[in-house]
Write a protein that holds these residues in place. Structure first.
Motif, PDB file in Angstrom:
ATOM      1  N   GLY A 401       0.821  -1.218   0.000  1.00  0.00           N
ATOM      2  CA  GLY A 401       0.000   0.000   0.000  1.00  0.00           C
ATOM      3  C   GLY A 401       0.851   1.262   0.000  1.00  0.00           C
ATOM      4  O   GLY A 401       0.541   2.246  -0.676  1.00  0.00           O
ATOM      5  N   HIS A 402       1.974   1.212   0.756  1.00  0.00           N
ATOM      6  CA  HIS A 402       2.867   2.385   0.832  1.00  0.00           C
ATOM      7  C   HIS A 402       3.477   2.703  -0.533  1.00  0.00           C
ATOM      8  O   HIS A 402       3.685   3.865  -0.872  1.00  0.00           O
ATOM      9  N   MET A 403       3.738   1.668  -1.351  1.00  0.00           N
ATOM     10  CA  MET A 403       4.306   1.908  -2.682  1.00  0.00           C
ATOM     11  C   MET A 403       3.225   2.491  -3.601  1.00  0.00           C
ATOM     12  O   MET A 403       3.465   3.430  -4.358  1.00  0.00           O
ATOM     13  N   LEU A 404       2.021   1.925  -3.485  1.00  0.00           N
ATOM     14  CA  LEU A 404       0.924   2.418  -4.330  1.00  0.00           C
ATOM     15  C   LEU A 404       0.654   3.884  -4.024  1.00  0.00           C
ATOM     16  O   LEU A 404       0.415   4.697  -4.913  1.00  0.00           O
ATOM     17  N   LYS A 405       0.731   4.212  -2.743  1.00  0.00           N
ATOM     18  CA  LYS A 405       0.516   5.609  -2.337  1.00  0.00           C
ATOM     19  C   LYS A 405       1.594   6.502  -2.981  1.00  0.00           C
ATOM     20  O   LYS A 405       1.279   7.535  -3.579  1.00  0.00           O
ATOM     21  N   ALA A 406       2.857   6.071  -2.847  1.00  0.00           N
ATOM     22  CA  ALA A 406       3.954   6.869  -3.426  1.00  0.00           C
ATOM     23  C   ALA A 406       3.772   7.030  -4.937  1.00  0.00           C
ATOM     24  O   ALA A 406       4.075   8.080  -5.503  1.00  0.00           O
ATOM     25  N   PHE A 407       3.234   5.961  -5.557  1.00  0.00           N
ATOM     26  CA  PHE A 407       3.045   6.016  -7.014  1.00  0.00           C
ATOM     27  C   PHE A 407       1.871   6.921  -7.398  1.00  0.00           C
ATOM     28  O   PHE A 407       1.629   7.150  -8.575  1.00  0.00           O
ATOM     29  N   SER A 408       1.146   7.395  -6.403  1.00  0.00           N
ATOM     30  CA  SER A 408       0.067   8.336  -6.726  1.00  0.00           C
ATOM     31  C   SER A 408       0.447   9.761  -6.318  1.00  0.00           C
ATOM     32  O   SER A 408      -0.383  10.651  -6.308  1.00  0.00           O
TER      33      SER A 408
END
Ligand code: ASP
Length: 476
Positions: A401-408
């Protein structure tokens, strides 16, 4: 100059000090007692010198004791010159000496290459084992290799950044080593299998060129070319495409080899498709050297590209089985991106076996010495990877989830690679075993050098962590 005002000089510098008084210090490499005269060979990290003692001087020295000697450097008579020794034209005539540390009889011999001594004993006395010249050379070469990489990267505006050791699992296809938390009992950190996610987050943070000499810790089956702990030269770059980064990396490897005086077979590293490599060599790691190249210590590099992104889970591989929740798992790295023309199919998730990853592996003399890829930097691409591996939306959120957040939140396109430094050094030094390139490696059975780990912890420590050990059977 008197003994007390003289500072210690190196053995090798004695060559230019004929007729001078010097103070040297080092180890007694060997001793020849001829009654009236005693000779020792004194060794420091720069070399070896013969020292001559009369009137009982040096008689009491034992092999590998540490001594300081004071005396005059004499030229040897022509007939006594030792051509084998760099200091063979001189010797030190001892006026005084002092034992700094007396050595008992050594438990292992350190005179030859040590390859005939069993590994347990060599690693139990690793500090002695490391005194042998082969290992001295290997570790000094490793330092040069690391510094050559570092210099090249700093020259090209890379930034060296450390990432945490106590972290959350990053999947690299092995089991994690886990560390219990004292403050949050029942919870665990994972030691990093690689800095993969952190280096991608550094790209999100606006460091466009990152590198790190990273310790990676993976609980996997031990082999000669693999240990639980190893060192990677880990790097990542923003705004790159695959040909650009492969070209950059090829030049980096060439420069580092030049710096170290290592010969490369072909500076145009050949590029093979994964399928082509399988057909041609029967494997994705292969050796392009001729018998002549092998004799000359040449390195033959090649790239392998176009790997399948996914493979069927091997049910007997516990790490694979737990990484994946479907029949599919990643071949290299779940954070890779598919090649651009396969992104649409990847997002649809219906042609899993056909998806090609933008992965590039560097092969050298039959080993994979580096592996990297362009990464997913769009949330839906990473989400699709985990969906293919059978993760529910909740499980995806929990894991990445933390990576997906960064990717947004503005993450640039990026890609990188990691070189296995120990493995590269093994090939440069002409060794057959990774352990010969590390100062304090583990035994093939996973026990540490010199110190006795893994070992039991006290009941107090366990109680503090709220842990109990189910079986007290000690593994040996
Ligand atoms: N993290 C990968 C590995 O350790 C390397 C990379 O893709 O940069 O194998």
């Amino acid at each position: 100059m008197s003994k007390s005002t003289l500072s210690r000089s190196s053995i090798i510098s004695s060559k230019d000090k004929i007729n001078d008084l010097v103070k040297l210090a080092g180890w007694v490499a060997n001793k020849r007692d001829h009654g009236k005269v005693t000779f020792i060979d004194l060794r420091d990290e720069t070399g070896l010198i013969q020292c001559v003692g009369i009137n009982n001087k040096l008689k009491d020295l034992t092999i590998e004791s540490v001594v300081e000697v004071f005396g005059k450097i004499n030229k040897r008579p022509e007939s006594l010159i030792n051509q084998e020794l760099e200091t063979g034209e001189i010797e030190l005539f001892v006026e005084d000496y002092q034992i700094l540390n007396k050595s008992s009889e050594l438990p292992i011999s350190i005179e030859d290459d040590g390859l005939n001594i069993n590994e347990e004993s060599r690693l139990q006395y690793r500090y002695l084992d490391l005194r042998r010249s082969r290992l001295q050379k290997n570790l000094r070469l490793k330092s040069k290799l690391i510094n050559a990489f570092r210099k090249e990267l700093l020259d090209q505006d890379f930034v060296e950044i450390e990432t945490p050791m106590l972290t959350k699992s990053t999947k690299e296809g092995a089991r994690d080593f886990i560390v219990p938390s004292r403050l949050q009992t029942g919870k665990f950190y994972a030691l990093p299998q690689s800095p993969q996610q952190y280096k991608q987050l550094l790209m999100a943070a606006g460091f466009e060129k990152y590198f790190q000499l990273a310790r990676c810790i993976r609980d996997e089956d031990l082999r000669a070319d693999r240990g639980f702990e190893f060192t990677q030269l880990d790097l990542e770059m923003s705004f790159v495409d695959q040909p650009t980064i492969m070209n950059f990396l090829t030049n980096l490897v060439i420069k580092v080899c030049q710096e170290l005086g290592v010969k490369i077979k072909d500076e145009n590293f050949p590029i093979f498709d994964y399928q082509e490599a399988l057909t041609k060599f029967g494997a994705d790691k292969f050796d392009l050297r001729s018998p002549e190249d092998k004799k000359e210590g040449v390195l033959a590099f090649a790239w392998v590209i176009n790997f399948p992104f996914f493979k069927k889970v091997d049910k007997n591989d516990r790490a694979e089985a737990s990484d994946s929740k479907s029949a599919w798992t990643f071949t290299h790295n779940p954070f890779s991106s598919p090649i651009p023309e396969h992104i649409a199919a990847h997002l649809e998730g219906n042609q899993t076996e056909k998806i090609i990853a933008s992965q590039y592996d560097l092969v050298c003399n039959g080993f994979e010495v580096a592996g990297g890829s362009l990464r997913a930097h769009q949330a839906e691409v990473l989400r699709a990877t985990f969906r293919t591996m059978g993760y529910s939306d909740e499980q995806i959120e929990e894991n990445v989830g933390h990576m997906l957040k960064a990717f947004s939140l503005g993450t640039p396109p990026h890609g990188g690679i990691a070189f296995g430094i120990d493995r590269l050094l093994m090939l440069m030094a002409g060794e057959d075993n990774l352990r010969e390139t590390m100062a304090f490696p583990m035994t093939a059975g996973g026990r540490t050098s010199v110190m006795d780990a893994p070992s039991a912890v006290s009941d107090e420590q366990l109680a503090e962590l709220k842990l109990s050990v189910a079986s007290n059977k000690k593994s040996s």
